[in-house]
Design a protein around this motif. Structure first.
Motif, short mmCIF file in Angstrom:
data_model
loop_
_atom_site.label_atom_id
_atom_site.label_comp_id
_atom_site.label_asym_id
_atom_site.label_seq_id
_atom_site.Cartn_x
_atom_site.Cartn_y
_atom_site.Cartn_z
N ASP A 5 -2.30 6.34 -13.78
CA ASP A 5 -2.86 7.28 -12.77
C ASP A 5 -3.62 6.62 -11.56
OD1 ASP A 5 -2.85 9.34 -14.60
OD2 ASP A 5 -4.56 9.03 -15.58
N LEU A 6 -4.23 5.34 -11.77
CA LEU A 6 -4.76 4.63 -10.74
C LEU A 6 -3.58 4.39 -9.74
CD1 LEU A 6 -6.92 3.37 -9.03
CD2 LEU A 6 -6.61 1.38 -10.70
N ARG A 7 -2.46 3.86 -10.19
CA ARG A 7 -1.15 3.33 -9.52
C ARG A 7 -0.73 4.71 -8.54
NH1 ARG A 7 1.13 1.20 -13.31
NH2 ARG A 7 0.54 -1.03 -12.98
N GLU A 8 -0.52 5.81 -9.40
CA GLU A 8 -0.07 6.83 -8.70
C GLU A 8 -0.70 7.33 -7.42
OE1 GLU A 8 0.29 9.93 -11.54
OE2 GLU A 8 2.13 9.22 -12.57
N LEU A 9 -2.44 7.10 -7.73
CA LEU A 9 -3.06 7.52 -6.42
C LEU A 9 -3.17 6.56 -5.44
CD1 LEU A 9 -5.72 9.03 -5.64
CD2 LEU A 9 -7.11 7.41 -6.53
N LEU A 10 -2.86 5.18 -5.62
CA LEU A 10 -2.80 4.15 -4.71
C LEU A 10 -1.54 4.69 -3.88
CD1 LEU A 10 -4.00 1.01 -6.44
CD2 LEU A 10 -5.13 2.44 -4.64
N GLU A 11 -0.40 4.88 -4.68
CA GLU A 11 0.76 5.18 -3.89
C GLU A 11 0.89 6.42 -3.25
OE1 GLU A 11 3.79 3.60 -4.02
OE2 GLU A 11 3.55 2.20 -5.38
N LYS A 12 -0.02 7.35 -3.38
CA LYS A 12 -0.17 8.34 -2.60
C LYS A 12 -1.04 8.07 -1.30
CE LYS A 12 0.17 12.02 -6.26
NZ LYS A 12 -0.45 12.91 -7.13
N VAL A 13 -1.86 7.16 -1.59
CA VAL A 13 -2.67 6.80 -0.20
C VAL A 13 -1.78 6.19 0.74
CG1 VAL A 13 -4.45 5.17 0.51
CG2 VAL A 13 -4.90 6.77 -1.67
N ARG A 14 -0.85 5.37 0.05
CA ARG A 14 0.11 4.45 0.91
C ARG A 14 1.07 5.37 1.56
NH1 ARG A 14 3.47 -0.50 -1.51
NH2 ARG A 14 4.36 1.43 -2.88
N SER A 15 1.57 6.47 0.92
CA SER A 15 2.40 7.47 1.54
C SER A 15 1.59 8.51 2.44
CB SER A 15 3.41 7.88 0.41
OG SER A 15 2.76 8.81 -0.39
N ASN A 16 0.39 8.35 2.50
CA ASN A 16 -0.32 9.39 3.23
C ASN A 16 -0.28 10.74 2.54
OD1 ASN A 16 -0.99 7.62 5.41
ND2 ASN A 16 0.93 7.82 6.22
N GLU A 17 0.06 10.83 1.27
CA GLU A 17 -0.12 12.09 0.47
C GLU A 17 -1.51 12.44 0.26
OE1 GLU A 17 2.75 12.76 -2.57
OE2 GLU A 17 3.61 10.96 -1.98
N VAL A 18 -2.35 11.41 0.13
CA VAL A 18 -3.77 11.68 -0.12
C VAL A 18 -4.63 10.61 0.98
CG1 VAL A 18 -5.50 11.31 -1.67
CG2 VAL A 18 -3.33 11.97 -2.54
#
Length: 257
Positions: A5-18
């Protein structure tokens, strides 16, 4: 929150989804959540690879309900040990999919699928009376994502029963040996295999067993190398230790691919 879950959240931050503020809000209770009567450790799965487990003895129904209600907010599976039927009935009200294992008195709530290990943990028990502790170990190991096999009622009073199942010993990566009375099973198993053996003394036995102390001392004084010992009746602790060993084996095998 687990590592996935944490990795998915960080990936979304990197891709500007979050955005960063949303991510910070998601992480504000990550270390732990103070609910007044308890501090629920939300960070344990990141530190240790497995989420916090609820030990139910000594807790009121209201306390257990509050802790599980909080833990249900995460995506982690939930395991509760030493839980009575009354506790299970209460848990079913807030988690209808909860499963109860009556012999070891354990509750399991699955919120995510775990990839089962290729390496196997084998739980061996001396007698049928040792099965509640053996099943606590087996159910815990399964809940933590391990492939588990069982070999019960193979105590040293009829050692041919154990010797007739050497193939199961050979196929395991880690062995948990559960026995009461004099607790000799762990030494015998340890002398037959080339893998770690985790010994669990049980409180099963007559008066001079001293509630499991005789089995504990026998296991601590084992002449077989490679035998470690946990506390009396602590099937959960044995399974947790076996799981950490098994996880290292799995990681080593993946690294060699």
């Amino acid at each position: 929150m687990n590592k996935k879950d944490l990795r998915e959240l960080l990936e979304k931050v990197r891709s500007n989804e979050v955005d960063i503020e949303t991510a910070l809000n998601s992480l504000k209770d990550l270390p732990y959540k103070d609910i007044g009567l308890a501090r629920v450790d939300n960070h344990r799965s990141l530190r240790n690879g497995f989420p916090e487990v609820i030990y139910c003895e000594g807790k009121s129904l209201e306390e257990i309900k509050a802790i599980i209600t909080e833990m249900l907010k995460t995506n982690n599976n939930i395991l509760a040990s030493r839980a009575s039927q009354e506790i299970f009935e209460m848990v079913k009200e807030i988690a209808p999919d909860a499963i109860y294992h009556p012999r070891p008195k354990m509750i399991f709530i699955k919120q995510q699928e775990l990839e089962e290990t290729n390496s196997k943990i084998l739980v061996v028990s001396g007698g049928t009376s040792d099965m509640p502790v053996a099943e606590e170990a087996a159910v815990t190991a399964e809940a933590l994502g391990n492939k588990v096999d069982r070999l019960y009622d193979v105590g040293v009073a009829g050692i041919h029963r154990l010797l007739g199942s050497l193939d199961k010993l050979d196929q395991a990566s880690v062995i948990i040996a559960v026995a009461g009375m004099e607790g000799a099973l762990a030494s015998v198993v340890g002398g037959l295999v080339d893998k770690p053996v985790i010994a669990v003394p049980t409180s099963v036995g007559y008066g001079a067993n001293f509630g499991g102390v005789s089995a504990l001392l026998t296991m601590l004084n084992s002449c077989a190398s490679g035998v470690g010992v946990v506390n009396i009746d602590n099937g959960f602790g044995a399974a947790y230790l076996a799981s950490t060993i098994n996880l290292q084996i799995e990681n080593a095998l993946k690294g060699s691919d």
